[in-house]
Design a protein around this motif. Structure first.
Motif, PDB file in Angstrom:
ATOM      1  N   CYS A 287      74.267  58.403  94.875  1.00  0.00           N
ATOM      2  CA  CYS A 287      74.342  57.547  93.835  1.00  0.00           C
ATOM      3  C   CYS A 287      73.177  56.894  93.235  1.00  0.00           C
ATOM      4  CB  CYS A 287      75.678  56.586  93.887  1.00  0.00           C
ATOM      5  SG  CYS A 287      77.152  57.499  94.236  1.00  0.00           S
ATOM      6  N   ARG A 288      73.149  56.691  92.052  1.00  0.00           N
ATOM      7  CA  ARG A 288      71.806  56.161  91.224  1.00  0.00           C
ATOM      8  C   ARG A 288      71.770  54.652  91.641  1.00  0.00           C
ATOM      9  NH1 ARG A 288      71.578  55.858  84.949  1.00  0.00           N
ATOM     10  NH2 ARG A 288      71.702  58.286  85.179  1.00  0.00           N
ATOM     11  N   PHE A 289      72.835  54.013  92.085  1.00  0.00           N
ATOM     12  CA  PHE A 289      72.877  52.531  92.476  1.00  0.00           C
ATOM     13  C   PHE A 289      73.267  52.421  93.832  1.00  0.00           C
ATOM     14  CE2 PHE A 289      73.498  52.415  87.851  1.00  0.00           C
ATOM     15  CZ  PHE A 289      72.525  51.628  87.668  1.00  0.00           C
ATOM     16  N   CYS A 292      77.020  51.177  94.331  1.00  0.00           N
ATOM     17  CA  CYS A 292      78.124  51.842  93.621  1.00  0.00           C
ATOM     18  C   CYS A 292      79.445  51.765  94.183  1.00  0.00           C
ATOM     19  CB  CYS A 292      77.433  53.515  93.276  1.00  0.00           C
ATOM     20  SG  CYS A 292      78.538  54.417  92.288  1.00  0.00           S
ATOM     21  N   HIS A 294      81.760  53.611  92.741  1.00  0.00           N
ATOM     22  CA  HIS A 294      82.343  54.823  92.409  1.00  0.00           C
ATOM     23  C   HIS A 294      83.406  54.727  91.159  1.00  0.00           C
ATOM     24  CE1 HIS A 294      79.909  55.632  95.730  1.00  0.00           C
ATOM     25  NE2 HIS A 294      81.033  55.027  96.590  1.00  0.00           N
ATOM     26  N   GLU A 295      83.363  53.763  90.347  1.00  0.00           N
ATOM     27  CA  GLU A 295      84.405  53.766  89.288  1.00  0.00           C
ATOM     28  C   GLU A 295      83.913  53.987  87.768  1.00  0.00           C
ATOM     29  OE1 GLU A 295      85.591  49.766  90.043  1.00  0.00           O
ATOM     30  OE2 GLU A 295      86.673  50.325  91.895  1.00  0.00           O
ATOM     31  N   THR A 296      82.990  53.260  87.327  1.00  0.00           N
ATOM     32  CA  THR A 296      82.600  53.504  85.842  1.00  0.00           C
ATOM     33  C   THR A 296      81.036  53.523  85.931  1.00  0.00           C
ATOM     34  OG1 THR A 296      82.417  51.054  85.617  1.00  0.00           O
ATOM     35  CG2 THR A 296      84.270  52.451  84.982  1.00  0.00           C
ATOM     36  N   GLU A 297      80.104  53.565  86.932  1.00  0.00           N
ATOM     37  CA  GLU A 297      79.120  53.384  87.137  1.00  0.00           C
ATOM     38  C   GLU A 297      78.138  54.612  86.776  1.00  0.00           C
ATOM     39  OE1 GLU A 297      80.373  50.666  90.439  1.00  0.00           O
ATOM     40  OE2 GLU A 297      80.599  52.836  89.443  1.00  0.00           O
ATOM     41  N   CYS A 300      76.858  58.327  89.042  1.00  0.00           N
ATOM     42  CA  CYS A 300      77.654  58.283  90.425  1.00  0.00           C
ATOM     43  C   CYS A 300      77.971  59.748  91.199  1.00  0.00           C
ATOM     44  CB  CYS A 300      78.904  57.419  90.184  1.00  0.00           C
ATOM     45  SG  CYS A 300      80.193  57.752  91.672  1.00  0.00           S
ATOM     46  N   LYS A 348      83.761  42.156  88.774  1.00  0.00           N
ATOM     47  CA  LYS A 348      84.502  43.431  87.899  1.00  0.00           C
ATOM     48  C   LYS A 348      85.323  42.686  86.699  1.00  0.00           C
ATOM     49  CE  LYS A 348      84.638  46.302  92.032  1.00  0.00           C
ATOM     50  NZ  LYS A 348      85.455  46.690  93.117  1.00  0.00           N
ATOM     51  N   GLU A 351      83.213  42.408  83.756  1.00  0.00           N
ATOM     52  CA  GLU A 351      82.757  43.713  83.151  1.00  0.00           C
ATOM     53  C   GLU A 351      84.095  44.273  82.449  1.00  0.00           C
ATOM     54  OE1 GLU A 351      82.002  45.916  86.477  1.00  0.00           O
ATOM     55  OE2 GLU A 351      79.749  45.530  86.566  1.00  0.00           O
TER      56      GLU A 351
END
Length: 364
Positions: A287-289, A292, A294-297, A300, A348, A351
């Protein structure tokens, strides 16, 4: 005083070895006897020693912490005489199978100690609950034992293709774990299981009605456990086993049979969850982050795998559920983890509110 050779001769079938003997040295100097706990009930336990099975009181080593009570599978130092006899200490555990208690204090409850293999019995008489299988496996991996899934009552699925699909479903949910089909009634598949658990200590886990007692009888070679028929409506049975019992197997190895577990709450089992969902952990590393969710990033790798069909959505949902549960139980006992969880919730929430405001702006 029982000789060292007599101790090894009597206790080796129960797992005694040179390492346990070394750990027991200070207690031997005090004149205490080594033994393994084969059963615990109501503050007392049965301990197998070189001189036979003794009944002993656990009051000296039973604090309020349920993680430190004497349990089936423990190696203990017991008084050679007395009425009552007392267990004076238990040796440091190599492994421990732990679940969370049902209490609001979020304590761990130890179910079995010094276990090498964890056999998760799953009945084919009812619809497979893969989420529950994953939950059992997470606890098994976390304990330090090697898990094995045994699909019992395989004789109730006579069609080979259907049975093959069921095995495949479980294998997908249990990466790195042997999955065996067994019919204890007809003896099918037992030879493989006997060979697998023929050394070390095995704990037998599963819900009521999973066929654990029948399986235990088949492995021991005689009817040592009571067996009752499961209900036809849901395949569940009564608790035919009410205590955890340790039994020496004739083919080698030791078996701990446990009562049917209705609840199998996680207790600080992040490593175990990661092992059950190894493919998700591997994807997450791409994953990029690094944090992460694993939801809206963006970027992913886990969600991309779901979208292209590489990862079943059910697996991701089960992973999220168990990780959330584990974070919650850890946060209730760890102030730092609790603070981090609160910050995550606030982030969250912010966000989510920002996303809603953005949508409202587009609607105007």
């Amino acid at each position: 005083m029982t000789s060292t050779s007599a101790v090894f001769s009597a206790l080796t079938p129960y797992g005694w070895d040179a390492s346990w003997a070394d750990a027991f040295t200070p207690y031997a100097a005090e004149g205490l006897l080594p033994g393994r706990v084969v059963r615990v009930d109501r503050g007392q336990c049965d301990v197998v020693t070189a001189g036979g099975v003794l009944r002993a009181d656990t009051a000296f080593v039973t604090p309020h912490d349920p993680m430190r009570v004497v349990c089936t599978g423990d190696w203990v130092a017991v008084e050679p005489s007395g009425n009552p006899r007392y267990v004076r200490a238990y040796l440091p555990r190599r492994t421990a199978f732990v679940r969370s208690t049902s209490s609001k204090r979020s304590e761990g409850q130890i179910l079995a100690a010094n276990v090498d293999h964890a056999v998760v019995a799953v009945s084919l008489a009812v619809e497979l609950d893969l989420g529950r299988v994953e939950r059992f496996l997470a606890l098994a991996w976390e304990s330090g034992a090697q898990p094995v899934v045994v699909l019992t009552k395989a004789d109730l699925v006579p069609d080979p293709d259907t049975l093959g699909h069921l095995v495949q479903d479980v294998e997908t949910s249990a990466p790195g774990v042997p999955v065996l089909t067994v019919s204890a009634l007809h003896g099918d598949g037992l030879d493989i299981l006997v060979a697998l658990v023929g050394s070390g200590t095995t704990v037998l886990l599963g819900q009521s009605g999973a066929g654990k007692s029948t399986l235990a009888n088949a492995l021991v070679g005689e009817d040592v456990m009571d067996v009752r028929a499961a209900r036809d409506v849901d395949g569940k049975g009564r608790h035919t086993t009410t205590t955890r019992n340790l039994l020496a197997l004739p083919s080698g190895g030791v078996l701990i049979d446990t009562p049917g577990l209705r609840g199998v709450g996680l207790f600080d089992a992040e490593t175990g969850v990661g092992a059950v969902f190894a493919e998700i952990e591997e994807l997450a590393a791409r994953c990029r982050f690094h944090d992460c969710a694993h939801e809206t990033e963006p970027g992913c790798a886990v969600r991309s795998a779901v979208e292209n069909g590489e990862l079943p959505v059910r697996r991701l949902e089960s992973y999220r559920k168990l990780m959330r549960e584990n974070q919650w139980i850890v946060a209730k006992t760890d102030a730092r983890a609790r603070a981090e969880l609160r910050r995550d919730w606030k982030r969250k929430g912010a966000e989510g509110r920002a996303a809603m405001e953005a949508k409202r702006g587009r609607w105007k």
